[in-house]
Design a protein around this motif. Structure first.
Motif, PDB file in Angstrom:
ATOM      1  N   HIS A  81      36.436  43.721  40.180  1.00  8.19           N
ATOM      2  CA  HIS A  81      35.507  43.865  41.694  1.00  8.19           C
ATOM      3  C   HIS A  81      34.914  44.987  41.283  1.00  8.19           C
ATOM      4  CE1 HIS A  81      32.674  43.512  43.765  1.00  8.19           C
ATOM      5  NE2 HIS A  81      32.430  42.610  44.362  1.00  8.19           N
ATOM      6  N   THR A  85      28.733  43.630  41.155  1.00  2.00           N
ATOM      7  CA  THR A  85      29.186  42.735  41.264  1.00  2.00           C
ATOM      8  C   THR A  85      28.627  41.684  41.450  1.00  2.00           C
ATOM      9  OG1 THR A  85      31.312  42.668  40.883  1.00  2.00           O
ATOM     10  CG2 THR A  85      31.558  40.605  41.425  1.00  2.00           C
ATOM     11  N   THR A  88      31.590  36.055  41.801  1.00  2.00           N
ATOM     12  CA  THR A  88      33.177  35.668  41.192  1.00  2.00           C
ATOM     13  C   THR A  88      32.981  34.154  41.270  1.00  2.00           C
ATOM     14  OG1 THR A  88      32.893  37.916  42.806  1.00  2.00           O
ATOM     15  CG2 THR A  88      35.563  36.852  42.616  1.00  2.00           C
ATOM     16  N   TYR A  98      34.707  37.777  37.127  1.00  2.00           N
ATOM     17  CA  TYR A  98      33.462  39.166  37.559  1.00  2.00           C
ATOM     18  C   TYR A  98      32.072  38.900  36.717  1.00  2.00           C
ATOM     19  CZ  TYR A  98      37.460  39.812  40.702  1.00  2.00           C
ATOM     20  OH  TYR A  98      38.683  39.437  41.691  1.00  2.00           O
ATOM     21  N   GLN A 100      28.621  41.110  36.202  1.00  2.00           N
ATOM     22  CA  GLN A 100      28.807  42.111  37.152  1.00  2.00           C
ATOM     23  C   GLN A 100      26.802  42.239  36.361  1.00  2.00           C
ATOM     24  OE1 GLN A 100      30.900  46.179  36.081  1.00  2.00           O
ATOM     25  NE2 GLN A 100      29.276  46.319  34.880  1.00  2.00           N
TER      26      GLN A 100
END
Length: 266
Positions: A81, A85, A88, A98, A100
């Motif tokens: 994370h 992020t 998830t 994750y 991002q």
């Protein structure tokens, strides 16, 4: 923006952690951008594909569904994370993936398998550049009536997955000016071969890292060290020594060699 080589690299590295795992839940902070992800809950990822710049995960069960991810400008997957992020993915074995995206242009959606009406670019996309469907003769026929070649490539209609970086690199390799219209057969065939060569080399190098893109492991790509035109304005052309020029074509920063890539006047 991640282009085909970056997305293909991501697909290859993500597949072992996605395929065969059941998605327990998907957490995110923007329902308008990450649509219908709850439909993936309880489904197993059967295969992770790529189409152009899109990742497509085939999910188990009925009705047939797909999880589609577009990385946008700054999207990437990370093993942990981070402050950026946005989505998830929690799996049944306790692991997570994750997604991002610093600038929030990426998209995630669960759609009926093969139904891309909400994603017009994906629905109308041309053939994959490294597939047998990317036929040199068909490409040459289409290119003979094409407008300015670089914006045409970026439209995704003649070929999938080509963005700003690899359009500049392929046009340089083929010796075709980015503003050239109505390509001659020999120009189109050189460009067809160049697109294949550039994409192959970029995938082998893990894509290009210029600002935000990184592989899921966090490792940078390596193809930026092999660029001949993109981002090389003011530097000597590797082929003839003339300074690479930068201009704007189709509202995109564009790099070309004025000696090797002469605009032919019809």
């Amino acid at each position: 923006m991640p282009e085909l080589p970056e997305v293909e690299t991501t697909r290859r590295l993500l597949a072992p952690s996605f395929v065969g795992r059941t998605i327990v839940r998907v957490e995110h902070d923007a329902p308008h951008r990450y649509r219908d992800t709850h439909l993936a809950h309880g489904r197993t990822v059967e295969h992770l594909d790529r189409r152009g710049k899109y990742l497509i995960a085939r999910l188990s069960g009925e009705p047939a569904l797909e999880l589609v991810v577009h990385l946008g400008m700054t999207g990437s997957f990370r093993p942990t994370h981070t402050p950026h992020t946005r989505v998830t993915f929690h799996f049944d074995d306790g692991t997570a993936a994750y997604f991002q995206d610093a600038r929030r242009f990426g998209k995630v959606a669960v759609v009926p398998a093969g139904n891309y009406r909400s994603m017009p670019t994906l629905q109308k996309m041309g053939p994959e550049p490294l597939s047998d469907d990317f036929d040199a003769d068909a490409f040459a026929r289409a290119a003979a009536a094409a407008p300015a070649v670089k914006p045409w490539l970026l439209s995704q209609l003649p070929v999938a997955g080509v963005g700003n970086i690899y359009a500049d690199e392929a046009l340089w390799m083929a010796g075709v000016h980015p503003k050239q219209t109505r390509l001659e057969p020999d120009e189109a065939r050189r460009l067809h071969a160049a697109l294949r060569a550039v994409m192959t080399a970029a995938i082998e190098s893990g894509g290009s890292t210029l600002r935000d893109y990184a592989q899921p492991s966090g490792e940078a790509g390596g193809f930026q060290f092999h660029h001949n035109a993109y981002g090389k304005d003011g530097q000597p052309c590797p082929r003839c020594g003339t300074s690479i020029e930068k201009s704007v074509v189709g509202q995109r920063g564009t790099h070309h060699c004025p000696t090797c890539q002469v605009l032919r006047q019809d």
